[in-house]
Design an enzyme around this catalytic site. Structure first.
Site, PDB file in Angstrom:
ATOM      1  N   ASP A  24      -3.695   8.138   7.866  1.00 22.10           N
ATOM      2  CA  ASP A  24      -4.839   7.375   8.380  1.00 22.10           C
ATOM      3  C   ASP A  24      -4.483   6.414   9.506  1.00 22.10           C
ATOM      4  O   ASP A  24      -5.240   5.507   9.813  1.00 22.10           O
ATOM      5  CB  ASP A  24      -5.516   6.607   7.239  1.00 22.10           C
ATOM      6  CG  ASP A  24      -4.573   5.597   6.573  1.00 22.10           C
ATOM      7  OD1 ASP A  24      -3.429   5.427   7.047  1.00 22.10           O
ATOM      8  OD2 ASP A  24      -4.978   4.985   5.565  1.00 22.10           O
ATOM      9  N   SER A  65       0.802  -1.227   0.000  1.00 25.38           N
ATOM     10  CA  SER A  65       0.000   0.000   0.000  1.00 25.38           C
ATOM     11  C   SER A  65       0.835   1.278   0.000  1.00 25.38           C
ATOM     12  O   SER A  65       0.314   2.352  -0.286  1.00 25.38           O
ATOM     13  CB  SER A  65      -0.947   0.019   1.200  1.00 25.38           C
ATOM     14  OG  SER A  65      -0.224  -0.070   2.417  1.00 25.38           O
ATOM     15  N   HIS A  79      -0.823   4.728   7.020  1.00 26.85           N
ATOM     16  CA  HIS A  79      -0.091   5.317   5.900  1.00 26.85           C
ATOM     17  C   HIS A  79       0.234   6.785   6.161  1.00 26.85           C
ATOM     18  O   HIS A  79      -0.349   7.400   7.057  1.00 26.85           O
ATOM     19  CB  HIS A  79      -0.920   5.176   4.625  1.00 26.85           C
ATOM     20  CG  HIS A  79      -1.417   3.791   4.397  1.00 26.85           C
ATOM     21  ND1 HIS A  79      -2.711   3.396   4.703  1.00 26.85           N
ATOM     22  CD2 HIS A  79      -0.786   2.691   3.920  1.00 26.85           C
ATOM     23  CE1 HIS A  79      -2.862   2.120   4.411  1.00 26.85           C
ATOM     24  NE2 HIS A  79      -1.715   1.662   3.942  1.00 26.85           N
TER      25      HIS A  79
END
Length: 374
Positions: A340, A38, A343
């Site tokens: 968040d 991610s 990340h």
């Protein structure tokens, strides 16, 4: 100085505009191929139809730069996007969203949010299979590249010439192998997993070199002890568990251990492949700067508290993660390093990218870039 013409193409999958560079010949790289999770996924997770984390396909993800969600796990651009900018190349299209007639000559992104270095069977055996976001491990991504290769070049001579001017990013990958265990509360075997993770990464690098890759950039792990996720899940009443920046010493120490072992393995690979340039990207060192002095880098809201989340000391709540009911985004993501809870923000990724491109956090250094990142 930017000496290129911006054109736009519409991605059907996400409906946003990406830039295409008309004259990339001045760049030392003709293409970029990216593998990872991610931290560098530009849309593969959403295109895969995975439902574990669908909120990355909705606002406020993407609010800062693209003005809409793109499948990136941030408010805007990622490190890979800034690297593409610096070398005057288009933002990498996600492999799973490629269209039949799409131009892939300047590179493709194979990274998938939630991906692991180890294959699914490892986590199934460890009882962690239910925590996985995706089955598209590093090995699967490598298979996608091999499938795509005939569309990039045909003869060995053509491939050798093309890949000599290509940059391969292998990671960051491996962080999720540890995250899944941490989220499940099973951290007793974390250190024992490191050699397996490093071996999976080095095997992928060896295979890419065998396929023709010459220049490979391999990122290490971030200082996970500074992550809102870890700070929330493993919050301690003992002040001795924290360093001077408010980060968890044990988890940062673990990240350093992973990075040390990865560096050792890369040095062995260099000796076995003297014709290749294998670079280590020190994500840990590049990020540690703004955890140590957030105000110096413009993070006036700090580096530990998430911009988007559901409350708590670090604005991270597993039951109200960013984008879910009960969560709320901050007014200005650029004042936060953490996006968040898991990340980072575009602003934080920008500083990491600049540290890699302009030094001193790539070893050996990346080739000089023709475009300056502000």
């Amino acid at each position: 100085m930017k000496i290129y013409i911006l054109l736009v193409i519409t991605y059907v999958t996400f409906g946003f505009f990406e830039k295409v560079v008309s004259n990339p010949s001045r760049s030392p790289y003709e293409a970029i191929f990216n593998f990872g999770d991610s931290l560098s996924d530009t849309g593969n997770f959403l295109a895969s139809g995975a439902i574990s984390f669908p909120v990355i396909g909705k606002f406020p993800y993407g609010q800062t730069f693209f003005r809409r969600a793109t499948g990136r796990c941030s408010d805007g651009r990622l490190v890979i996007d800034f690297i593409a900018d610096a070398y005057m190349l288009p933002y990498l299209p996600p492999y799973l969203a490629l269209t039949k007639d799409q131009n892939i000559h300047h590179g493709v992104n194979f990274a998938v949010a939630g991906a692991t270095a180890l294959d699914t069977k490892f986590f199934d055996k460890a009882g962690l299979g239910k925590f996985l976001w995706t089955n598209n491990s590093l090995n699967i991504q490598l298979g996608w590249f091999k499938t795509l290769k005939p569309s990039l070049c045909t003869t060995k001579q053509d491939c050798d010439s093309y890949f000599k001017r290509s940059l391969f990013l292998v990671g960051e990958i491996g962080g999720n192998d540890y995250n899944y265990a941490a989220i499940s509360g099973n951290i007793t075997q974390l250190k024992a997993t490191v050699p397996l993770v490093v071996e999976a990464i080095t095997m992928a690098i060896s295979e890419l070199i065998a396929e023709g890759a010459v220049e490979l950039l391999v990122p290490g792990n971030l200082p996970i002890g500074c992550s809102a996720l870890y700070l929330t899940l493993y919050r301690s009443g003992n002040k001795e568990d924290y360093d001077e920046n408010g980060c968890l010493k044990a988890f940062n120490g673990f990240a350093e251990y992973h990075n040390k072992e990865l560096n050792h393995a890369l040095e062995t690979l260099r000796q076995k492949n003297p014709h290749a340039r294998i670079l280590y990207a020190d994500y840990y060192g590049a990020a540690k700067r703004f955890f140590h002095a957030p105000g110096h880098y413009g993070f006036t809201s700090g580096a530990l508290r998430a911009c988007c989340g559901g409350g708590g000391p670090f604005n991270f709540n597993m039951s109200a993660r960013c984008g879910h009911i009960g969560s709320k985004g901050c007014a200005d993501p650029s004042t936060h390093a953490n996006w968040d809870g898991i990340h980072l923000t575009e602003a934080a990724y920008r500083y990491i990218a600049k540290g890699l491109i302009y030094g001193p956090f790539s070893y050996p250094p990346l080739k000089n870039s023709p475009n300056k990142i502000a």
